[in-house]
Design a protein around this motif. Structure first.
Motif, PDB file in Angstrom:
ATOM      1  N   LEU A  22     -29.425 -35.249 -15.719  1.00 30.60           N
ATOM      2  CA  LEU A  22     -30.715 -36.623 -14.709  1.00 30.60           C
ATOM      3  C   LEU A  22     -31.694 -35.714 -14.570  1.00 30.60           C
ATOM      4  O   LEU A  22     -31.733 -33.698 -13.838  1.00 30.60           O
ATOM      5  CB  LEU A  22     -30.550 -37.184 -13.978  1.00 30.60           C
ATOM      6  CG  LEU A  22     -29.049 -38.020 -13.326  1.00 30.60           C
ATOM      7  CD1 LEU A  22     -28.704 -38.951 -12.126  1.00 30.60           C
ATOM      8  CD2 LEU A  22     -29.725 -39.592 -15.033  1.00 30.60           C
ATOM      9  N   ARG A  23     -33.027 -36.319 -14.886  1.00 30.74           N
ATOM     10  CA  ARG A  23     -33.935 -34.551 -14.586  1.00 30.74           C
ATOM     11  C   ARG A  23     -35.381 -36.223 -13.927  1.00 30.74           C
ATOM     12  O   ARG A  23     -35.777 -36.751 -13.911  1.00 30.74           O
ATOM     13  CB  ARG A  23     -34.585 -34.426 -16.288  1.00 30.74           C
ATOM     14  CG  ARG A  23     -35.921 -34.064 -15.199  1.00 30.74           C
ATOM     15  CD  ARG A  23     -36.763 -33.104 -16.843  1.00 30.74           C
ATOM     16  NE  ARG A  23     -35.306 -32.012 -17.606  1.00 30.74           N
ATOM     17  CZ  ARG A  23     -35.354 -31.685 -18.350  1.00 30.74           C
ATOM     18  NH1 ARG A  23     -35.803 -32.424 -19.916  1.00 30.74           N
ATOM     19  NH2 ARG A  23     -34.529 -30.516 -18.983  1.00 30.74           N
ATOM     20  N   ILE A  24     -34.828 -35.752 -12.101  1.00 25.31           N
ATOM     21  CA  ILE A  24     -35.830 -36.168 -11.480  1.00 25.31           C
ATOM     22  C   ILE A  24     -36.810 -35.574 -10.464  1.00 25.31           C
ATOM     23  O   ILE A  24     -37.252 -34.217 -10.292  1.00 25.31           O
ATOM     24  CB  ILE A  24     -34.652 -36.695 -10.379  1.00 25.31           C
ATOM     25  CG1 ILE A  24     -34.008 -38.073 -10.658  1.00 25.31           C
ATOM     26  CG2 ILE A  24     -35.612 -38.049  -9.332  1.00 25.31           C
ATOM     27  CD1 ILE A  24     -32.881 -37.815  -9.642  1.00 25.31           C
ATOM     28  N   ALA A  25     -38.116 -35.858 -10.426  1.00 25.95           N
ATOM     29  CA  ALA A  25     -38.824 -35.169 -10.020  1.00 25.95           C
ATOM     30  C   ALA A  25     -39.271 -36.033  -8.280  1.00 25.95           C
ATOM     31  O   ALA A  25     -38.860 -37.349  -7.741  1.00 25.95           O
ATOM     32  CB  ALA A  25     -40.882 -35.324 -10.706  1.00 25.95           C
ATOM     33  N   VAL A  26     -39.385 -35.189  -7.904  1.00 31.01           N
ATOM     34  CA  VAL A  26     -39.790 -35.322  -6.328  1.00 31.01           C
ATOM     35  C   VAL A  26     -41.550 -34.779  -6.028  1.00 31.01           C
ATOM     36  O   VAL A  26     -41.500 -33.843  -5.907  1.00 31.01           O
ATOM     37  CB  VAL A  26     -38.616 -34.376  -5.322  1.00 31.01           C
ATOM     38  CG1 VAL A  26     -38.662 -35.093  -3.691  1.00 31.01           C
ATOM     39  CG2 VAL A  26     -37.264 -34.897  -6.095  1.00 31.01           C
ATOM     40  N   ALA A  27     -41.254 -36.057  -4.817  1.00 29.34           N
ATOM     41  CA  ALA A  27     -42.804 -35.706  -4.354  1.00 29.34           C
ATOM     42  C   ALA A  27     -42.968 -35.690  -2.411  1.00 29.34           C
ATOM     43  O   ALA A  27     -41.852 -36.869  -2.235  1.00 29.34           O
ATOM     44  CB  ALA A  27     -43.956 -36.866  -4.916  1.00 29.34           C
ATOM     45  N   SER A  28     -43.805 -35.393  -1.785  1.00 25.86           N
ATOM     46  CA  SER A  28     -43.980 -36.287  -0.310  1.00 25.86           C
ATOM     47  C   SER A  28     -44.848 -35.634   0.340  1.00 25.86           C
ATOM     48  O   SER A  28     -45.945 -34.326  -0.252  1.00 25.86           O
ATOM     49  CB  SER A  28     -42.441 -34.866   0.577  1.00 25.86           C
ATOM     50  OG  SER A  28     -42.799 -35.539   1.655  1.00 25.86           O
ATOM     51  N   CYS A  29     -45.436 -36.600   1.005  1.00 27.91           N
ATOM     52  CA  CYS A  29     -46.338 -36.295   2.261  1.00 27.91           C
ATOM     53  C   CYS A  29     -48.008 -36.447   1.642  1.00 27.91           C
ATOM     54  O   CYS A  29     -48.721 -35.319   1.195  1.00 27.91           O
ATOM     55  CB  CYS A  29     -46.106 -35.010   2.903  1.00 27.91           C
ATOM     56  SG  CYS A  29     -44.869 -34.638   4.068  1.00 27.91           S
ATOM     57  N   GLY A  65     -41.595 -39.501   1.501  1.00 28.45           N
ATOM     58  CA  GLY A  65     -41.903 -40.636   2.113  1.00 28.45           C
ATOM     59  C   GLY A  65     -43.235 -40.121   2.935  1.00 28.45           C
ATOM     60  O   GLY A  65     -43.965 -38.843   1.664  1.00 28.45           O
ATOM     61  N   ASP A  66     -44.203 -40.908   3.476  1.00 25.39           N
ATOM     62  CA  ASP A  66     -45.645 -40.322   3.096  1.00 25.39           C
ATOM     63  C   ASP A  66     -46.029 -40.425   2.293  1.00 25.39           C
ATOM     64  O   ASP A  66     -47.085 -39.727   1.752  1.00 25.39           O
ATOM     65  CB  ASP A  66     -46.359 -38.855   3.900  1.00 25.39           C
ATOM     66  CG  ASP A  66     -45.574 -39.005   5.538  1.00 25.39           C
ATOM     67  OD1 ASP A  66     -45.361 -40.047   5.972  1.00 25.39           O
ATOM     68  OD2 ASP A  66     -44.966 -38.276   5.438  1.00 25.39           O
ATOM     69  N   TRP A 110     -39.831 -45.671 -10.054  1.00 28.41           N
ATOM     70  CA  TRP A 110     -40.179 -44.566  -8.886  1.00 28.41           C
ATOM     71  C   TRP A 110     -39.124 -45.019  -7.868  1.00 28.41           C
ATOM     72  O   TRP A 110     -39.156 -46.654  -7.789  1.00 28.41           O
ATOM     73  CB  TRP A 110     -41.850 -44.766  -8.101  1.00 28.41           C
ATOM     74  CG  TRP A 110     -42.713 -44.288  -8.560  1.00 28.41           C
ATOM     75  CD1 TRP A 110     -42.964 -43.745  -9.785  1.00 28.41           C
ATOM     76  CD2 TRP A 110     -43.783 -42.819  -8.048  1.00 28.41           C
ATOM     77  NE1 TRP A 110     -44.474 -42.878  -9.771  1.00 28.41           N
ATOM     78  CE2 TRP A 110     -44.933 -42.366  -9.057  1.00 28.41           C
ATOM     79  CE3 TRP A 110     -43.548 -42.777  -7.208  1.00 28.41           C
ATOM     80  CZ2 TRP A 110     -45.418 -42.051  -9.138  1.00 28.41           C
ATOM     81  CZ3 TRP A 110     -45.200 -41.626  -6.293  1.00 28.41           C
ATOM     82  CH2 TRP A 110     -45.509 -41.102  -7.522  1.00 28.41           C
ATOM     83  N   SER A 111     -38.615 -44.089  -6.669  1.00 27.24           N
ATOM     84  CA  SER A 111     -38.024 -44.970  -5.944  1.00 27.24           C
ATOM     85  C   SER A 111     -38.690 -44.313  -4.536  1.00 27.24           C
ATOM     86  O   SER A 111     -38.636 -43.176  -4.853  1.00 27.24           O
ATOM     87  CB  SER A 111     -36.297 -44.284  -5.600  1.00 27.24           C
ATOM     88  OG  SER A 111     -35.639 -45.290  -6.769  1.00 27.24           O
ATOM     89  N   ILE A 112     -39.218 -45.284  -3.506  1.00 30.96           N
ATOM     90  CA  ILE A 112     -39.947 -44.573  -2.690  1.00 30.96           C
ATOM     91  C   ILE A 112     -39.561 -44.690  -1.396  1.00 30.96           C
ATOM     92  O   ILE A 112     -39.090 -45.900  -0.961  1.00 30.96           O
ATOM     93  CB  ILE A 112     -41.390 -45.337  -2.893  1.00 30.96           C
ATOM     94  CG1 ILE A 112     -42.026 -44.961  -4.134  1.00 30.96           C
ATOM     95  CG2 ILE A 112     -42.325 -44.970  -1.364  1.00 30.96           C
ATOM     96  CD1 ILE A 112     -43.959 -46.027  -4.081  1.00 30.96           C
ATOM     97  N   VAL A 113     -39.139 -43.768  -0.260  1.00 28.48           N
ATOM     98  CA  VAL A 113     -38.505 -44.280   0.918  1.00 28.48           C
ATOM     99  C   VAL A 113     -40.321 -43.564   2.350  1.00 28.48           C
ATOM    100  O   VAL A 113     -40.508 -43.864   1.998  1.00 28.48           O
ATOM    101  CB  VAL A 113     -38.120 -43.140   1.752  1.00 28.48           C
ATOM    102  CG1 VAL A 113     -36.947 -43.120   2.567  1.00 28.48           C
ATOM    103  CG2 VAL A 113     -36.869 -42.933   0.226  1.00 28.48           C
TER     104      VAL A 113
END
Length: 256
Positions: free
Chosen positions: A151-158, A185-186, A238-241
């Motif tokens: 699986l290729r997942i990108a991660v973002a935050s703040c 998050g954020d 997207w999945s957003i926390v």
């Protein structure tokens, strides 16, 4: 070279992490393109938005048999708006797999959210909406796989909009080999901090701390004016926390 402090704030930590992630994505972008030529051809071309779909389209929270589809529709003076939606296996919508219609109104700020049931897991789909006689931009999404060793997942935050341009979102929107973007998050910020206030030449609007539902909606509208954020949503699910800045109004560290 100065030593890194032993204690990092959350923003400093993600600042370091985002720099490393930027290097990682930059290094692997070419490899991903070479290894996935068939997927790369599926990358969408981003078109100019009409006033009906000024905030673009988005998808998220994919399961094996369904994905949430989202858009915002300009009301153009109407109290209730009829919205059609379609999902297909191809970008030209010849091979339709799901379609329907719904309505939206002022109560939900003329947003549309569809839990679209789809026939195959681990499959790329294309979707679009129609309202007031206009088609939305075409979005691209993907269902979760039943099982996978890759699986290729990108991660973002703040993602403070006052800190700078969203170039990382632009890079993500240019890739066709991602299964999902996870935002930890954020996703929005309730206020610019002191450092940002000293350097607000780039983004100077909408600095008011949200105090009610309409203020919060206005903050999301402001974020959605960024073309790179819209493009990343249009290209990938997207999945957003949630985190403190998403739901608090200027909360202190103790309150959060």
């Amino acid at each position: 070279m100065s030593e890194m402090p032993m204690t990092l704030s959350r923003r400093q930590l993600f600042g370091v992490g985002s720099g490393l992630c930027g290097l990682f994505l930059g290094r692997n972008a070419k490899a991903g393109t070479l290894q996935n030529k068939d997927q790369a051809s599926e990358r969408l071309q981003f078109e100019e938005l009409s006033e009906v779909f000024a905030f673009g389209v988005a998808s998220g929270d994919p399961l094996q048999d369904r994905v949430i589809l989202w858009t915002h529709v300009g009301s153009i003076g109407e109290q209730r708006v009829l919205v059609e939606w379609q999902v297909a296996l191809d970008i030209h919508f010849i091979d339709l797999v799901s379609l329907g219609e719904t309505t939206t109104d002022e109560i939900c700020d003329f947003t549309v959210k569809v839990d679209a049931i789809l026939p195959e897991a681990g499959t790329t789909y294309y979707y679009r909406f129609r309202a007031h006689g206009y088609w939305s931009p075409v979005g691209r999404t993907r269902t979760a796989p039943k099982s996978s060793d890759h699986l290729r997942i990108a991660v973002a935050s703040c993602s403070s909009i006052w800190s700078g341009y969203f170039n990382s979102y632009e890079i993500l929107s240019q890739r066709a080999d991602l299964d999902l973007i996870v935002h930890c998050g954020d996703y929005i910020y309730d206020f610019p901090d002191k450092d940002e206030l000293r350097n607000l030449s780039m983004r100077t609007k909408n600095q008011k701390i949200p105090q009610n539902l309409e203020d919060q909606r206005q903050r999301y509208r402001y974020y959605r004016t960024d073309p790179h954020l819209r493009a990343a949503h249009q290209q990938h699910p997207w999945s957003i926390v949630w985190d403190n800045h998403d739901i608090c109004t200027g909360a202190s560290r103790e309150e959060a």
